[in-house]
Design a protein around this motif. Structure first.
Motif, PDB file in Angstrom:
ATOM      1  N   MET A   1       0.816  -1.770   0.350  1.00 32.78           N
ATOM      2  CA  MET A   1       0.350  -0.274   0.239  1.00 32.78           C
ATOM      3  C   MET A   1       0.917   0.990   0.172  1.00 32.78           C
ATOM      4  O   MET A   1       0.856   1.910  -1.320  1.00 32.78           O
ATOM      5  CB  MET A   1      -1.042  -0.387   1.429  1.00 32.78           C
ATOM      6  CG  MET A   1      -2.181   1.241   0.489  1.00 32.78           C
ATOM      7  SD  MET A   1      -2.725   0.808  -0.001  1.00 32.78           S
ATOM      8  CE  MET A   1      -3.959  -0.385   0.065  1.00 32.78           C
ATOM      9  N   PRO A   2       1.440   1.349   1.013  1.00 32.64           N
ATOM     10  CA  PRO A   2       2.861   2.764   1.096  1.00 32.64           C
ATOM     11  C   PRO A   2       3.356   2.732  -0.463  1.00 32.64           C
ATOM     12  O   PRO A   2       4.482   3.957   0.018  1.00 32.64           O
ATOM     13  CB  PRO A   2       3.391   2.695   2.835  1.00 32.64           C
ATOM     14  CG  PRO A   2       3.692   1.284   2.495  1.00 32.64           C
ATOM     15  CD  PRO A   2       2.380   0.606   2.126  1.00 32.64           C
ATOM     16  N   THR A   3       4.145   1.425  -1.149  1.00 36.70           N
ATOM     17  CA  THR A   3       5.124   1.730  -1.914  1.00 36.70           C
ATOM     18  C   THR A   3       4.632   2.008  -3.671  1.00 36.70           C
ATOM     19  O   THR A   3       5.482   1.889  -4.641  1.00 36.70           O
ATOM     20  CB  THR A   3       6.664   1.545  -1.550  1.00 36.70           C
ATOM     21  OG1 THR A   3       5.715  -0.753  -1.361  1.00 36.70           O
ATOM     22  CG2 THR A   3       6.761   1.089  -0.322  1.00 36.70           C
ATOM     23  N   TYR A   4       3.341   1.452  -3.236  1.00 34.82           N
ATOM     24  CA  TYR A   4       2.957   1.170  -4.987  1.00 34.82           C
ATOM     25  C   TYR A   4       1.526   1.958  -4.724  1.00 34.82           C
ATOM     26  O   TYR A   4       1.156   2.159  -5.678  1.00 34.82           O
ATOM     27  CB  TYR A   4       2.993  -0.401  -4.885  1.00 34.82           C
ATOM     28  CG  TYR A   4       2.489  -0.699  -6.740  1.00 34.82           C
ATOM     29  CD1 TYR A   4       3.201  -0.756  -7.224  1.00 34.82           C
ATOM     30  CD2 TYR A   4       1.332  -1.490  -6.596  1.00 34.82           C
ATOM     31  CE1 TYR A   4       2.416  -0.839  -9.177  1.00 34.82           C
ATOM     32  CE2 TYR A   4       0.911  -1.984  -8.555  1.00 34.82           C
ATOM     33  CZ  TYR A   4       1.236  -1.241  -9.155  1.00 34.82           C
ATOM     34  OH  TYR A   4       1.420  -1.895 -10.217  1.00 34.82           O
ATOM     35  N   PHE A   5      -0.306   0.917  -4.214  1.00 31.71           N
ATOM     36  CA  PHE A   5      -0.652   1.441  -4.224  1.00 31.71           C
ATOM     37  C   PHE A   5      -1.311   2.870  -4.509  1.00 31.71           C
ATOM     38  O   PHE A   5      -1.576   3.548  -5.380  1.00 31.71           O
ATOM     39  CB  PHE A   5      -1.876   0.240  -3.497  1.00 31.71           C
ATOM     40  CG  PHE A   5      -2.452  -0.759  -3.706  1.00 31.71           C
ATOM     41  CD1 PHE A   5      -2.592  -1.065  -5.033  1.00 31.71           C
ATOM     42  CD2 PHE A   5      -1.831  -1.603  -2.989  1.00 31.71           C
ATOM     43  CE1 PHE A   5      -2.195  -2.683  -5.083  1.00 31.71           C
ATOM     44  CE2 PHE A   5      -1.422  -3.127  -3.280  1.00 31.71           C
ATOM     45  CZ  PHE A   5      -1.703  -3.580  -4.502  1.00 31.71           C
ATOM     46  N   LEU A   6      -0.900   3.411  -3.308  1.00 29.32           N
ATOM     47  CA  LEU A   6      -0.913   4.995  -2.745  1.00 29.32           C
ATOM     48  C   LEU A   6      -0.492   5.634  -3.684  1.00 29.32           C
ATOM     49  O   LEU A   6      -0.696   6.619  -4.545  1.00 29.32           O
ATOM     50  CB  LEU A   6      -0.426   5.615  -1.076  1.00 29.32           C
ATOM     51  CG  LEU A   6      -2.059   4.487  -0.094  1.00 29.32           C
ATOM     52  CD1 LEU A   6      -1.503   4.928   0.965  1.00 29.32           C
ATOM     53  CD2 LEU A   6      -2.764   5.311  -0.652  1.00 29.32           C
ATOM     54  N   PRO A   7       1.180   5.475  -4.334  1.00 28.06           N
ATOM     55  CA  PRO A   7       1.532   6.596  -5.121  1.00 28.06           C
ATOM     56  C   PRO A   7       1.408   6.688  -6.975  1.00 28.06           C
ATOM     57  O   PRO A   7       1.103   7.160  -7.446  1.00 28.06           O
ATOM     58  CB  PRO A   7       2.989   5.701  -4.847  1.00 28.06           C
ATOM     59  CG  PRO A   7       3.389   4.784  -3.880  1.00 28.06           C
ATOM     60  CD  PRO A   7       1.307   4.616  -3.325  1.00 28.06           C
ATOM     61  N   MET A   8       0.702   4.710  -7.524  1.00 28.23           N
ATOM     62  CA  MET A   8       0.215   4.970  -7.927  1.00 28.23           C
ATOM     63  C   MET A   8      -1.408   5.566  -8.265  1.00 28.23           C
ATOM     64  O   MET A   8      -1.220   6.172  -9.100  1.00 28.23           O
ATOM     65  CB  MET A   8       0.068   3.631  -8.812  1.00 28.23           C
ATOM     66  CG  MET A   8      -0.843   3.035  -9.833  1.00 28.23           C
ATOM     67  SD  MET A   8      -0.421   1.928 -10.598  1.00 28.23           S
ATOM     68  CE  MET A   8      -2.230   0.338  -9.584  1.00 28.23           C
ATOM     69  N   ALA A   9      -2.471   5.357  -6.634  1.00 29.75           N
ATOM     70  CA  ALA A   9      -3.364   6.270  -7.201  1.00 29.75           C
ATOM     71  C   ALA A   9      -3.479   8.045  -7.182  1.00 29.75           C
ATOM     72  O   ALA A   9      -4.154   8.384  -7.124  1.00 29.75           O
ATOM     73  CB  ALA A   9      -4.373   5.853  -5.833  1.00 29.75           C
ATOM     74  N   GLN A  10      -2.345   8.280  -6.795  1.00 29.55           N
ATOM     75  CA  GLN A  10      -1.847   9.821  -6.763  1.00 29.55           C
ATOM     76  C   GLN A  10      -0.753   9.805  -7.632  1.00 29.55           C
ATOM     77  O   GLN A  10      -0.815  11.154  -7.345  1.00 29.55           O
ATOM     78  CB  GLN A  10      -1.176  10.071  -5.508  1.00 29.55           C
ATOM     79  CG  GLN A  10      -1.784  10.054  -3.927  1.00 29.55           C
ATOM     80  CD  GLN A  10      -0.693  10.063  -2.726  1.00 29.55           C
ATOM     81  OE1 GLN A  10       0.195   9.054  -3.074  1.00 29.55           O
ATOM     82  NE2 GLN A  10      -1.335   9.502  -1.843  1.00 29.55           N
TER      83      GLN A  10
END
Length: 268
Positions: free
Chosen positions: A35-44
């Motif tokens: 979540m902190p290194t892939y999903f959230l950065p990708m969503a942002q």
């Protein structure tokens, strides 16, 4: 006779529910870990990587989702559907081997380009052992699970062990998020070259061992329900622990460095 059959059925149902809970746990660890290194950065819109990296993520998360679905189908008594979807598992597991190898080849090739910092290629080749050793172990367990498809007690334990062996990567992302030093400008690649990096191999050991704790939980449940841990957990679990504890010397060995260099040449 009826009471014995009811007790046997209740024990089997409890076992199915336990494996479904373990699969859910593995899936949750994978999602929360990245979540902190892939999903959230990708969503942002902050995560930039080659398409191959996204394919890699899709394929590996597909395994976690399918494994969870398969254990749920068994827990619901839908064994015919479980067997049918098993063919998709073969396809995903095969794709995992190829896509992990492709990503490792790409990174080793990028780190070996002229102009990259001295020692970078060696460091990337060393860390490649974490990925290739892990996917090799997963593939071995998966093949054994297919061979033992008519022995469900062995089959399900092999697949659970294979999935547990993959949890070091998502757990490591939380180590990187909370323990990595903050501040300072982001790293910049040499002019005209891709940014490539790899942490020291020893940082992969504690997250892998933390994920291995699920193995001991499964062994404890076996002890309570069977009177002893299943041989899959004893033999396969010991092999997994050896794999994780020997990552540093294996990654730094001349033999692996030569193999990793050859893998890098696949990508040119």
């Amino acid at each position: 006779m009826t009471e014995a059959a009811l007790r046997t059925g209740a024990k089997a149902n409890a076992s199915h529910q336990f494996y479904f809970a373990m699969a859910l746990t593995c899936l949750a660890i994978a999602v929360l870990g990245f979540m902190p290194t892939y999903f959230l950065p990708m969503a942002q819109g902050r995560f930039k990587a080659e398409p191959l990296v996204h394919i890699h993520g899709l394929v590996l998360f597909s395994w976690m989702a399918l494994f969870c679905t398969q254990t749920w189908l068994v827990a619901q008594g839908k064994t015919v559907a479980h067997r049918t979807w098993g063919m998709l598992g073969v396809a995903i597991a095969t794709a995992m081997v190829f896509v992990v190898t492709a990503v490792v080849s790409l990174r080793v090739a990028q780190a070996s380009l002229p102009g990259q910092p001295e020692g970078l290629a060696h460091q990337v080749r060393a860390f490649a052992w974490v990925s290739m050793g892990g996917i090799g172990f997963f593939a071995m367990l998966f093949v054994l699970a297919i061979v033992n498809i008519r022995r469900p007690e062995t089959h399900k334990r092999l697949l659970l062990l294979a999935t547990i062996s993959m949890l070091g990567a998502p757990i490591a992302r939380w180590f990187l998020t909370f323990l990595a030093p903050h501040g300072g400008p982001p790293p910049t690649p040499p002019p005209g070259l891709p940014l490539v990096g790899a942490p020291p191999v020893f940082v992969a050991v504690p997250p892998a061992l933390l994920g291995d704790l699920l193995l001991f939980l499964a062994m404890w449940v076996d002890w309570r329900t069977r009177g002893r841990p299943h041989p899959v957990y004893l033999i396969g679990g010991a092999a997994m622990l050896v794999l994780h504890l020997t990552q540093v010397p294996a990654a730094e060995s001349p033999a692996w460095q030569a193999i990793a260099a050859a893998i890098g040449r696949i990508a040119g």
